[in-house]
Design a protein around this motif. Structure first.
Motif, mmCIF file in Angstrom:
data_model
loop_
_atom_site.group_PDB
_atom_site.id
_atom_site.type_symbol
_atom_site.label_atom_id
_atom_site.label_comp_id
_atom_site.label_asym_id
_atom_site.label_seq_id
_atom_site.Cartn_x
_atom_site.Cartn_y
_atom_site.Cartn_z
ATOM 1 N N THR A 191 7.333 6.856 -3.856
ATOM 2 C CA THR A 191 7.857 8.153 -3.405
ATOM 3 C C THR A 191 7.975 8.184 -1.886
ATOM 4 O OG1 THR A 191 5.605 9.060 -3.510
ATOM 5 C CG2 THR A 191 7.053 9.491 -5.390
ATOM 6 N N ASP A 192 6.980 7.616 -1.195
ATOM 7 C CA ASP A 192 7.044 7.547 0.269
ATOM 8 C C ASP A 192 8.109 6.561 0.712
ATOM 9 O OD1 ASP A 192 4.970 9.392 0.551
ATOM 10 O OD2 ASP A 192 3.435 7.825 0.560
ATOM 11 N N ASP A 220 0.819 -1.217 0.000
ATOM 12 C CA ASP A 220 0.000 0.000 0.000
ATOM 13 C C ASP A 220 0.852 1.265 0.000
ATOM 14 O OD1 ASP A 220 -2.333 -1.487 0.034
ATOM 15 O OD2 ASP A 220 -2.496 -1.451 2.224
ATOM 16 N N ARG A 250 3.403 3.979 -1.559
ATOM 17 C CA ARG A 250 3.881 4.528 -2.839
ATOM 18 C C ARG A 250 5.409 4.581 -2.825
ATOM 19 N NH1 ARG A 250 1.214 10.214 -3.206
ATOM 20 N NH2 ARG A 250 2.225 10.219 -1.192
#
Length: 73
Positions: free
Chosen positions: A30-31, A26, A28
């Motif tokens: 980028t995170d 879950d 991303r």
């Protein structure tokens, strides 16, 4: 000697400790990238991340998650 982008399993071990119960599928990229860079144990160039390296980290984290939580809720 700190963690490097190539150490997917070791990074995954730290991430699951820092984010217990969070399904890595879950998250991303980028995170995920930022979370890796922010790890105290991380000692590599931020620019060294690639989609492939992030995917390996995510998959290693996912394997640990499945072992601990039995997969997706």
């Amino acid at each position: 000697m700190g963690l490097k982008w190539d150490q997917a399993e070791e990074i995954a071990d730290v991430l699951i400790e820092n984010h217990p119960g969070l399904d890595p599928l879950d998250v991303r990229f980028t995170d995920l990238r930022q979370w890796v860079i922010d790890l105290d144990e991380f000692d590599d160039e931020p620019s060294g991340s690639t989609e492939g390296k992030l995917e390996k980290i995510q998959m290693a984290w996912s394997e640990i998650y499945k072992e601990q939580y039995g997969g997706r809720f």
